[in-house]
Write an enzyme that holds these catalytic residues in place. Structure first.
Site, PDB file in Angstrom:
ATOM      1  CE1 TYR A  78      -4.109   1.527  -0.378  1.00 11.30           C
ATOM      2  CE2 TYR A  78      -3.610   2.702   1.657  1.00 11.30           C
ATOM      3  CZ  TYR A  78      -4.404   2.525   0.541  1.00 11.30           C
ATOM      4  OH  TYR A  78      -5.494   3.340   0.331  1.00 11.30           O
ATOM      5  CE  LYS A 104      -7.057   6.365   0.353  1.00  9.41           C
ATOM      6  NZ  LYS A 104      -8.009   7.217  -0.380  1.00  9.41           N
TER       7      LYS A 104
HETATM    8  N1  LIG Z   1     -10.777  -0.018  -4.448  1.00  7.04           N
HETATM    9  C1  LIG Z   1     -10.455  -0.244  -3.198  1.00  7.04           C
HETATM   10  O1  LIG Z   1     -10.106  -1.361  -2.813  1.00  7.04           O
HETATM   11  C2  LIG Z   1     -10.538   0.882  -2.195  1.00  7.04           C
HETATM   12  C3  LIG Z   1     -10.599   0.561  -0.825  1.00  7.04           C
HETATM   13  C4  LIG Z   1     -10.658   1.594   0.096  1.00  7.04           C
HETATM   14  C5  LIG Z   1     -10.647   2.908  -0.338  1.00  7.04           C
HETATM   15  N2  LIG Z   1     -10.577   3.193  -1.668  1.00  7.04           N
HETATM   16  C6  LIG Z   1     -10.576   4.592  -2.073  1.00  7.04           C
HETATM   17  O2  LIG Z   1     -11.762   4.887  -2.789  1.00  7.04           O
HETATM   18  C7  LIG Z   1     -11.534   6.033  -3.602  1.00  7.04           C
HETATM   19  C8  LIG Z   1     -12.069   5.764  -4.991  1.00  7.04           C
HETATM   20  O3  LIG Z   1     -11.280   4.793  -5.654  1.00  7.04           O
HETATM   21  P1  LIG Z   1     -11.909   3.617  -6.513  1.00  7.04           P
HETATM   22  O4  LIG Z   1     -11.390   2.371  -5.912  1.00  7.04           O
HETATM   23  O5  LIG Z   1     -13.366   3.804  -6.693  1.00  7.04           O
HETATM   24  O6  LIG Z   1     -11.131   3.760  -7.913  1.00  7.04           O
HETATM   25  P2  LIG Z   1     -11.473   4.624  -9.223  1.00  7.04           P
HETATM   26  O7  LIG Z   1     -10.246   4.500 -10.074  1.00  7.04           O
HETATM   27  O8  LIG Z   1     -12.751   4.231  -9.808  1.00  7.04           O
HETATM   28  O9  LIG Z   1     -11.604   6.107  -8.651  1.00  7.04           O
HETATM   29  C9  LIG Z   1     -10.491   6.941  -8.434  1.00  7.04           C
HETATM   30  C10 LIG Z   1     -10.898   8.310  -8.941  1.00  7.04           C
HETATM   31  O10 LIG Z   1      -9.892   9.285  -8.630  1.00  7.04           O
HETATM   32  C11 LIG Z   1      -9.995  10.253  -9.651  1.00  7.04           C
HETATM   33  N3  LIG Z   1      -8.854  11.152  -9.667  1.00  7.04           N
HETATM   34  C12 LIG Z   1      -7.522  10.845  -9.697  1.00  7.04           C
HETATM   35  N4  LIG Z   1      -6.799  12.001  -9.769  1.00  7.04           N
HETATM   36  C13 LIG Z   1      -7.696  13.033  -9.753  1.00  7.04           C
HETATM   37  C14 LIG Z   1      -7.583  14.440  -9.821  1.00  7.04           C
HETATM   38  N5  LIG Z   1      -6.391  15.058  -9.938  1.00  7.04           N
HETATM   39  N6  LIG Z   1      -8.705  15.203  -9.789  1.00  7.04           N
HETATM   40  C15 LIG Z   1      -9.929  14.621  -9.709  1.00  7.04           C
HETATM   41  N7  LIG Z   1     -10.104  13.281  -9.651  1.00  7.04           N
HETATM   42  C16 LIG Z   1      -8.999  12.500  -9.681  1.00  7.04           C
HETATM   43  C17 LIG Z   1     -10.087   9.390 -10.921  1.00  7.04           C
HETATM   44  O11 LIG Z   1     -10.527  10.165 -12.011  1.00  7.04           O
HETATM   45  C18 LIG Z   1     -11.081   8.345 -10.474  1.00  7.04           C
HETATM   46  O12 LIG Z   1     -12.396   8.751 -10.780  1.00  7.04           O
HETATM   47  C19 LIG Z   1     -10.033   6.326  -3.522  1.00  7.04           C
HETATM   48  O13 LIG Z   1      -9.821   7.330  -2.545  1.00  7.04           O
HETATM   49  C20 LIG Z   1      -9.472   5.007  -3.034  1.00  7.04           C
HETATM   50  O14 LIG Z   1      -8.236   5.168  -2.359  1.00  7.04           O
HETATM   51  C21 LIG Z   1     -10.540   2.204  -2.607  1.00  7.04           C
END
Ligand SMILES: NC(=O)c1ccc[n+]([C@@H]2O[C@H](COP(=O)([O-])OP(=O)(O)OC[C@H]3O[C@@H](n4cnc5c(N)ncnc54)[C@H](O)[C@@H]3O)[C@@H](O)[C@H]2O)c1
Length: 255
Positions: free
Chosen positions: A155, A162
């Site tokens: 990670y 985070k």
């Molecule tokens: N997928 C997992 O396992 C998981 C678990 C816990 C938390 N998260 C968190 O959830 C959130 C969403 O991620 P996800 O898993 O849905 O993936 P995802 O790739 O669908 O979403 C990530 C988003 O971040 C956006 N992004 C990146 N740089 C950017 C910028 N400069 N300006 C505006 N938007 C920007 C992307 O366009 C995308 O829409 C993140 O914060 C991620 O860390 C994900």
């Protein structure tokens, strides 16, 4: 599920139909909210537009959080068209590949700062813009992960980022609580999305979560959406500040 009729919400982070933000937006729509949906850039627009149409989004606008003018223009538009805002979901993260894949010890100053800016401080900026539009109270949500609380293999720098995000959400909750604005970090278990595909050996994290979590299950974007709809509804009116885990109980057993 929960009544969000008459509420107006901004959802940031829809990239495709697997995005956590899309799961949230679907739930908000089912609960009756009006939505503003953003897309990252011209390359992302054709992928996000059909989803915004499915959601019946009233506002569809670009937002790269690294571009201050775009953020300003977005909030100007929301102010002009809605005059207020009831909730914001910040569901975005970014880290340069070299920094994400290397040791935290070796992370570059530039990469660390950019990850922190996009994934963490952007939430502070959104809160600052949202505050005057939430004069009747509101909810701010961001997405975190277990890697904030303990060392999770691969990670990398997203762990410290985070952790800062969870701390920011507590400070925002304390500062904005007197205005009736509630703030949470939501911490889902691992989900297969575009962002998670950038994490090395992500499948191992998924397997581990199924094996170790008391409920032996993964969560879906719909599960996170339902929780987010609850948090943005008046039913949750006395909750604020905490990190809410939605991970089949994984957080109580740890790795
Ligand atoms: N997928 C997992 O396992 C998981 C678990 C816990 C938390 N998260 C968190 O959830 C959130 C969403 O991620 P996800 O898993 O849905 O993936 P995802 O790739 O669908 O979403 C990530 C988003 O971040 C956006 N992004 C990146 N740089 C950017 C910028 N400069 N300006 C505006 N938007 C920007 C992307 O366009 C995308 O829409 C993140 O914060 C991620 O860390 C994900």
């Amino acid at each position: 599920m929960f009544n969000l009729h008459g509420k107006k919400g901004l959802v940031i982070g829809v990239a495709n139909n697997q995005s956590i933000a899309f799961g949230c937006a679907k739930s908000f729509g089912l609960c009756g909210a009006d939505l503003a949906i953003t897309y990252l850039n011209a390359k992302a627009e054709p992928h996000v537009k059909p989803l915004a149409d499915i959601l019946g989004a009233k506002i569809f606008a670009p937002l790269d959080v690294e571009d201050p003018a775009q953020m300003e223009a977005l909030f100007e538009r929301i102010k002009k068209e809605w005059g207020r805002l009831d909730f914001v979901v910040h569901s975005i993260a970014f880290a340069p590949k070299d920094d994400l894949h290397g040791r935290v010890v070796d992370s570059s100053r530039e990469g660390f700062m950019r990850s922190m800016d996009i994934s963490c401080h952007s939430f502070v900026r959104l809160a600052r813009y949202a505050e005057p539009l939430m004069d009747q109270g509101g909810t701010l949500l961001t997405m975190s992960y277990m890697g904030a609380d303990e060392v999770v293999n691969n990670y990398g720098i997203m762990g410290p980022v985070k952790a800062a995000l969870q701390s920011v959400s507590r400070y925002l909750a304390a500062e904005l609580g007197p205005r009736g604005i509630r703030v949470h970090a939501v911490s889902p278990g691992p989900l297969k999305t575009r962002a998670s595909s950038g994490i090395k050996a992500f499948d191992d994290l998924v397997e581990h979560a199924i094996e170790k979590s008391p409920l032996h299950t993964l969560v879906s974007i719909e599960d996170v959406g339902a929780l987010s709809a609850f948090l943005c509804s008046d039913v949750a009116k006395t909750l604020t500040g905490g990190t809410i885990y939605i991970d089949g109980g994984y957080n109580i057993v740890g790795s």
